[in-house]
Design an enzyme around this catalytic site. Structure first.
Site, short mmCIF file in Angstrom:
data_model
loop_
_atom_site.label_atom_id
_atom_site.label_comp_id
_atom_site.label_asym_id
_atom_site.label_seq_id
_atom_site.Cartn_x
_atom_site.Cartn_y
_atom_site.Cartn_z
N GLU A 176 -48.46 -39.68 -99.53
CA GLU A 176 -48.83 -38.25 -100.20
C GLU A 176 -49.55 -38.98 -101.41
O GLU A 176 -48.10 -38.91 -102.62
CB GLU A 176 -48.26 -37.34 -99.93
N ARG A 220 -33.16 -30.58 -104.09
CA ARG A 220 -32.64 -31.68 -104.95
C ARG A 220 -31.69 -32.09 -104.90
O ARG A 220 -30.33 -30.97 -104.59
CB ARG A 220 -33.36 -30.87 -106.11
N GLU A 248 -38.48 -32.51 -98.95
CA GLU A 248 -38.90 -33.88 -99.82
C GLU A 248 -37.24 -34.13 -100.50
O GLU A 248 -36.60 -33.68 -100.98
CB GLU A 248 -39.75 -33.56 -101.41
N HIS A 250 -37.76 -29.10 -101.71
CA HIS A 250 -37.74 -29.94 -102.34
C HIS A 250 -35.62 -29.91 -102.20
O HIS A 250 -35.71 -29.05 -103.38
CB HIS A 250 -38.20 -29.76 -103.41
N ASN A 272 -45.20 -25.14 -100.68
CA ASN A 272 -43.81 -25.44 -100.91
C ASN A 272 -43.59 -23.98 -101.72
O ASN A 272 -43.97 -23.17 -101.96
CB ASN A 272 -44.45 -26.74 -102.03
N THR A 314 -40.56 -33.37 -110.07
CA THR A 314 -41.53 -35.05 -109.81
C THR A 314 -41.70 -35.27 -111.09
O THR A 314 -43.42 -34.75 -110.66
CB THR A 314 -41.91 -34.92 -108.88
N HIS A 373 -39.64 -22.99 -105.65
CA HIS A 373 -39.87 -21.27 -106.63
C HIS A 373 -39.80 -20.25 -106.23
O HIS A 373 -39.65 -19.00 -106.62
CB HIS A 373 -41.51 -21.43 -107.72
N ARG A 415 -31.02 -26.76 -107.93
CA ARG A 415 -31.85 -26.49 -108.68
C ARG A 415 -32.46 -24.42 -107.19
O ARG A 415 -32.72 -24.02 -108.47
CB ARG A 415 -32.15 -26.78 -109.79
N HIS A 471 -49.70 -31.84 -105.99
CA HIS A 471 -49.40 -31.71 -107.08
C HIS A 471 -49.70 -31.20 -108.07
O HIS A 471 -50.79 -32.25 -108.41
CB HIS A 471 -48.26 -32.98 -107.68
N1 PXP Z 1 -45.74 -32.94 -103.51
C1 PXP Z 1 -44.54 -33.06 -103.95
C2 PXP Z 1 -44.12 -34.18 -103.49
C3 PXP Z 1 -43.85 -32.62 -104.52
O1 PXP Z 1 -42.38 -32.61 -105.41
C4 PXP Z 1 -44.40 -31.30 -105.09
C5 PXP Z 1 -43.55 -30.13 -105.87
O2 PXP Z 1 -42.34 -29.87 -105.32
C6 PXP Z 1 -45.63 -30.82 -104.76
C7 PXP Z 1 -46.41 -31.69 -104.02
C8 PXP Z 1 -45.82 -29.76 -104.51
O3 PXP Z 1 -46.03 -29.66 -106.05
P1 PXP Z 1 -47.18 -28.46 -106.88
O4 PXP Z 1 -45.14 -27.35 -106.66
O5 PXP Z 1 -46.80 -28.54 -107.86
O6 PXP Z 1 -48.15 -27.51 -105.86
#
Ligand code: PXP
Length: 248
Positions: free
Chosen positions: A151, A45, A70, A43, A7, A101, A10, A49, A197
Protein backbone atom coordinates in the site's frame (compact mmCIF):
# COMPACT_ATOMS: atom_id res chain seq x y z
CA UNK A 1 -12.68 0.20 -11.45
CA UNK A 2 -10.70 1.17 -8.38
CA UNK A 3 -11.85 -0.60 -5.21
CA UNK A 4 -12.52 1.21 -1.94
CA UNK A 5 -11.56 -0.05 1.49
CA UNK A 6 -13.30 2.06 4.13
CA UNK A 7 -11.32 2.66 7.31
CA UNK A 8 -13.74 3.00 10.23
CA UNK A 9 -11.23 3.80 13.00
CA UNK A 10 -12.63 7.27 13.58
CA UNK A 11 -16.15 6.00 14.23
CA UNK A 12 -14.50 4.25 17.17
CA UNK A 13 -12.60 7.47 18.01
CA UNK A 14 -15.96 9.24 18.54
CA UNK A 15 -17.18 6.37 20.73
CA UNK A 16 -13.99 6.27 22.80
CA UNK A 17 -14.10 10.06 23.34
CA UNK A 18 -17.02 9.40 25.71
CA UNK A 19 -16.35 5.80 26.68
CA UNK A 20 -19.87 5.23 25.32
CA UNK A 21 -21.37 2.39 23.31
CA UNK A 22 -22.23 4.54 20.27
CA UNK A 23 -21.33 4.94 17.51
CA UNK A 24 -20.47 1.28 17.00
CA UNK A 25 -17.89 0.71 14.22
CA UNK A 26 -19.63 -2.59 13.51
CA UNK A 27 -22.77 -0.68 12.46
CA UNK A 28 -20.62 1.67 10.37
CA UNK A 29 -19.07 -1.33 8.61
CA UNK A 30 -22.50 -2.73 7.73
CA UNK A 31 -23.58 0.63 6.28
CA UNK A 32 -20.31 1.05 4.35
CA UNK A 33 -20.76 -2.39 2.83
CA UNK A 34 -24.39 -1.67 1.93
CA UNK A 35 -23.16 1.47 0.14
CA UNK A 36 -20.76 -0.62 -1.95
CA UNK A 37 -17.45 -0.60 -0.06
CA UNK A 38 -15.17 -3.39 -1.24
CA UNK A 39 -13.61 -3.89 2.16
CA UNK A 40 -13.47 -2.71 5.75
CA UNK A 41 -10.20 -1.61 7.35
CA UNK A 42 -9.41 -1.09 11.03
CA UNK A 43 -6.14 -0.23 12.75
CA UNK A 44 -5.78 -2.21 15.97
CA UNK A 45 -3.28 0.01 17.76
CA UNK A 46 -1.17 -1.18 20.65
CA UNK A 47 -2.69 1.57 22.85
CA UNK A 48 -6.27 0.65 21.76
CA UNK A 49 -7.07 4.33 21.34
CA UNK A 50 -9.95 3.66 18.96
CA UNK A 51 -10.60 0.12 17.69
CA UNK A 52 -10.94 -2.47 20.48
CA UNK A 53 -10.38 -6.24 20.37
CA UNK A 54 -14.15 -6.68 20.74
CA UNK A 55 -14.69 -4.69 17.51
CA UNK A 56 -12.31 -6.90 15.56
CA UNK A 57 -13.92 -10.05 16.93
CA UNK A 58 -17.41 -8.96 15.88
CA UNK A 59 -16.25 -7.50 12.56
CA UNK A 60 -14.67 -10.86 11.74
CA UNK A 61 -18.13 -12.40 12.14
CA UNK A 62 -20.09 -9.69 10.31
CA UNK A 63 -17.98 -8.26 7.48
CA UNK A 64 -19.07 -9.90 4.26
CA UNK A 65 -16.58 -8.22 1.91
CA UNK A 66 -12.99 -8.29 3.20
CA UNK A 67 -11.62 -7.41 6.60
CA UNK A 68 -8.20 -5.74 6.64
CA UNK A 69 -6.43 -5.08 9.93
CA UNK A 70 -3.61 -2.55 10.05
CA UNK A 71 -1.10 -3.39 12.75
CA UNK A 72 2.45 -2.94 13.95
CA UNK A 73 4.96 -5.76 13.52
CA UNK A 74 4.92 -6.97 17.14
CA UNK A 75 4.46 -10.42 18.66
CA UNK A 76 1.23 -9.29 20.33
CA UNK A 77 -0.28 -8.11 17.05
CA UNK A 78 0.85 -11.07 14.97
CA UNK A 79 -0.68 -13.33 17.65
CA UNK A 80 -3.97 -11.43 17.46
CA UNK A 81 -3.99 -11.65 13.66
CA UNK A 82 -3.55 -15.42 13.88
CA UNK A 83 -6.44 -15.52 16.36
CA UNK A 84 -8.86 -13.24 14.48
CA UNK A 85 -7.86 -14.38 10.96
CA UNK A 86 -8.71 -11.25 8.94
CA UNK A 87 -8.57 -11.56 5.16
CA UNK A 88 -5.67 -9.13 5.01
CA UNK A 89 -3.14 -7.69 7.44
CA UNK A 90 -1.45 -4.42 6.56
CA UNK A 91 1.82 -4.02 8.42
CA UNK A 92 2.40 -0.41 9.43
CA UNK A 93 4.91 1.45 11.62
CA UNK A 94 3.53 2.68 14.94
CA UNK A 95 4.80 5.30 17.35
CA UNK A 96 2.84 5.69 20.61
CA UNK A 97 2.74 9.53 20.55
CA UNK A 98 1.76 9.87 16.88
CA UNK A 99 -1.66 11.28 15.94
CA UNK A 100 -1.87 9.01 12.91
CA UNK A 101 0.52 6.68 11.06
CA UNK A 102 3.59 8.73 10.19
CA UNK A 103 5.36 7.54 7.06
CA UNK A 104 5.61 4.05 5.69
CA UNK A 105 7.21 0.96 7.14
CA UNK A 106 11.00 0.98 6.85
CA UNK A 107 11.13 -2.41 5.17
CA UNK A 108 14.66 -1.84 3.87
CA UNK A 109 16.13 -1.87 7.38
CA UNK A 110 14.14 -4.84 8.69
CA UNK A 111 13.63 -7.23 5.78
CA UNK A 112 14.25 -10.36 7.89
CA UNK A 113 11.82 -9.42 10.68
CA UNK A 114 9.12 -8.52 8.17
CA UNK A 115 9.76 -11.61 6.05
CA UNK A 116 9.24 -13.76 9.16
CA UNK A 117 5.94 -11.98 9.93
CA UNK A 118 4.80 -12.33 6.30
CA UNK A 119 5.59 -16.07 6.39
CA UNK A 120 3.65 -16.66 9.62
CA UNK A 121 0.61 -14.75 8.44
CA UNK A 122 0.66 -16.27 4.94
CA UNK A 123 0.83 -19.80 6.39
CA UNK A 124 -2.40 -18.98 8.23
CA UNK A 125 -4.04 -17.97 4.93
CA UNK A 126 -3.88 -14.23 5.63
CA UNK A 127 -2.82 -11.94 2.76
CA UNK A 128 -0.15 -9.47 3.79
CA UNK A 129 0.20 -5.91 2.61
CA UNK A 130 3.09 -3.60 3.50
CA UNK A 131 2.39 0.12 3.94
CA UNK A 132 5.42 1.82 2.41
CA UNK A 133 6.53 5.20 1.15
CA UNK A 134 6.71 5.46 -2.64
CA UNK A 135 10.48 4.90 -2.81
CA UNK A 136 12.43 2.42 -4.89
CA UNK A 137 14.48 1.03 -1.95
CA UNK A 138 11.31 0.25 0.00
CA UNK A 139 9.66 -1.35 -3.04
CA UNK A 140 12.62 -3.60 -3.74
CA UNK A 141 12.78 -4.62 -0.06
CA UNK A 142 9.02 -5.23 0.03
CA UNK A 143 9.45 -7.65 -2.85
CA UNK A 144 12.18 -9.48 -0.88
CA UNK A 145 9.81 -10.12 2.03
CA UNK A 146 7.48 -12.21 -0.12
CA UNK A 147 4.43 -10.01 0.65
CA UNK A 148 2.01 -10.06 -2.30
CA UNK A 149 0.63 -6.56 -1.69
CA UNK A 150 1.96 -3.09 -1.00
CA UNK A 151 0.00 0.00 0.00
CA UNK A 152 1.70 3.19 -1.16
CA UNK A 153 1.61 5.98 1.39
CA UNK A 154 -0.17 8.97 -0.18
CA UNK A 155 0.32 11.27 2.85
CA UNK A 156 2.97 13.47 1.18
CA UNK A 157 0.81 13.68 -1.96
CA UNK A 158 -2.22 14.66 0.14
CA UNK A 159 -0.26 17.25 2.09
CA UNK A 160 0.88 18.79 -1.20
CA UNK A 161 -2.74 19.71 -2.03
CA UNK A 162 -4.23 20.64 1.36
CA UNK A 163 -7.18 22.48 -0.12
CA UNK A 164 -7.71 20.46 -3.27
CA UNK A 165 -6.42 20.30 -6.79
CA UNK A 166 -7.00 23.99 -7.51
CA UNK A 167 -3.83 24.62 -5.50
CA UNK A 168 -1.73 22.15 -7.38
CA UNK A 169 1.81 23.08 -8.16
CA UNK A 170 5.23 21.54 -8.75
CA UNK A 171 5.21 19.75 -5.38
CA UNK A 172 1.87 18.12 -6.14
CA UNK A 173 3.12 16.96 -9.55
CA UNK A 174 6.32 15.51 -8.09
CA UNK A 175 4.43 13.64 -5.33
CA UNK A 176 1.94 12.32 -7.88
CA UNK A 177 4.83 11.17 -10.06
CA UNK A 178 6.33 9.27 -7.10
CA UNK A 179 3.07 7.35 -6.67
CA UNK A 180 2.76 6.72 -10.42
CA UNK A 181 6.33 5.49 -10.89
CA UNK A 182 6.23 3.39 -7.70
CA UNK A 183 3.02 1.78 -8.90
CA UNK A 184 4.72 0.91 -12.18
CA UNK A 185 7.75 -0.52 -10.39
CA UNK A 186 5.55 -2.49 -7.98
CA UNK A 187 3.70 -4.00 -10.89
CA UNK A 188 6.98 -4.93 -12.61
CA UNK A 189 8.07 -6.68 -9.39
CA UNK A 190 4.81 -8.66 -9.44
CA UNK A 191 3.31 -6.85 -6.46
CA UNK A 192 -0.34 -5.85 -6.26
CA UNK A 193 -0.52 -2.14 -5.51
CA UNK A 194 -2.92 -0.31 -3.18
CA UNK A 195 -2.67 3.25 -1.90
CA UNK A 196 -3.96 5.44 0.88
CA UNK A 197 -3.55 7.98 3.66
CA UNK A 198 -4.89 11.51 3.70
CA UNK A 199 -7.01 11.07 0.58
CA UNK A 200 -10.03 13.37 0.30
CA UNK A 201 -12.98 13.94 -2.01
CA UNK A 202 -10.92 16.73 -3.61
CA UNK A 203 -7.60 15.01 -4.16
CA UNK A 204 -8.56 11.38 -4.77
CA UNK A 205 -9.09 11.34 -8.51
CA UNK A 206 -5.49 11.61 -9.80
CA UNK A 207 -4.68 8.58 -7.61
CA UNK A 208 -7.74 6.49 -8.52
CA UNK A 209 -6.96 7.31 -12.16
CA UNK A 210 -3.68 5.35 -11.96
CA UNK A 211 -4.87 2.19 -13.64
CA UNK A 212 -2.72 -0.32 -11.77
CA UNK A 213 -3.75 0.93 -8.31
CA UNK A 214 -6.15 -1.80 -7.30
CA UNK A 215 -7.68 -0.30 -4.16
CA UNK A 216 -7.64 2.83 -2.02
CA UNK A 217 -7.95 2.78 1.76
CA UNK A 218 -9.73 5.90 2.96
CA UNK A 219 -10.92 6.73 6.46
CA UNK A 220 -10.75 10.16 8.05
CA UNK A 221 -12.28 12.16 5.21
CA UNK A 222 -15.19 9.76 4.77
CA UNK A 223 -16.00 9.84 8.50
CA UNK A 224 -15.59 13.65 8.51
CA UNK A 225 -18.08 13.97 5.67
CA UNK A 226 -20.47 11.47 7.22
CA UNK A 227 -20.61 13.65 10.36
CA UNK A 228 -21.53 16.71 8.31
CA UNK A 229 -23.93 15.24 5.75
CA UNK A 230 -25.69 13.44 8.61
CA UNK A 231 -25.98 16.50 10.90
CA UNK A 232 -29.26 17.91 9.54
CA UNK A 233 -31.02 14.56 9.77
CA UNK A 234 -29.64 13.88 13.23
CA UNK A 235 -31.00 17.20 14.57
CA UNK A 236 -34.41 16.57 12.96
CA UNK A 237 -34.51 13.13 14.59
CA UNK A 238 -33.55 14.55 18.02
CA UNK A 239 -36.34 17.15 17.81
CA UNK A 240 -38.76 14.34 16.96
CA UNK A 241 -37.51 12.29 19.94
CA UNK A 242 -37.98 15.33 22.21
CA UNK A 243 -41.47 16.11 20.94
CA UNK A 244 -43.16 12.81 20.02
CA UNK A 245 -46.68 14.25 20.51
CA UNK A 246 -46.09 17.03 17.98
CA UNK A 247 -45.14 14.34 15.46
CA UNK A 248 -48.30 12.23 15.97
N1 PXP B 1 -3.74 3.35 5.04
C1 PXP B 1 -3.03 3.18 6.19
C2 PXP B 1 -1.93 2.19 6.21
C3 PXP B 1 -3.34 3.92 7.36
O1 PXP B 1 -2.61 3.75 8.47
C4 PXP B 1 -4.43 4.81 7.31
C5 PXP B 1 -4.83 5.56 8.54
O2 PXP B 1 -5.24 4.66 9.53
C6 PXP B 1 -5.15 4.93 6.10
C7 PXP B 1 -4.77 4.20 4.98
C8 PXP B 1 -6.32 5.83 5.97
O3 PXP B 1 -5.90 7.17 6.10
P1 PXP B 1 -6.97 8.30 6.24
O4 PXP B 1 -7.71 8.08 7.51
O5 PXP B 1 -6.15 9.56 6.24
O6 PXP B 1 -7.87 8.21 5.04
Amino acid sequence: MTKLGVNIDHIATIRQARGAVEPDPVAAAVLAELAGADGITVHLRSDRRHIQDRDVRILRETVTTRLNIEMAVTNEMIGLALKFKPDTVTLVPERPEEITTEGGLDVASSVEEIRAAVEKLSEAGIEVSLFIDPEETQLVSAFETGAPLIELNTAAYSEAVPKGLKDHDALFLSELEKITSSTRLGEQEGLRVLAGHGLTYRNVFPISAIQQVEELNIGHNIVARAALVGMKRAVIEMLAAMNPVAQA
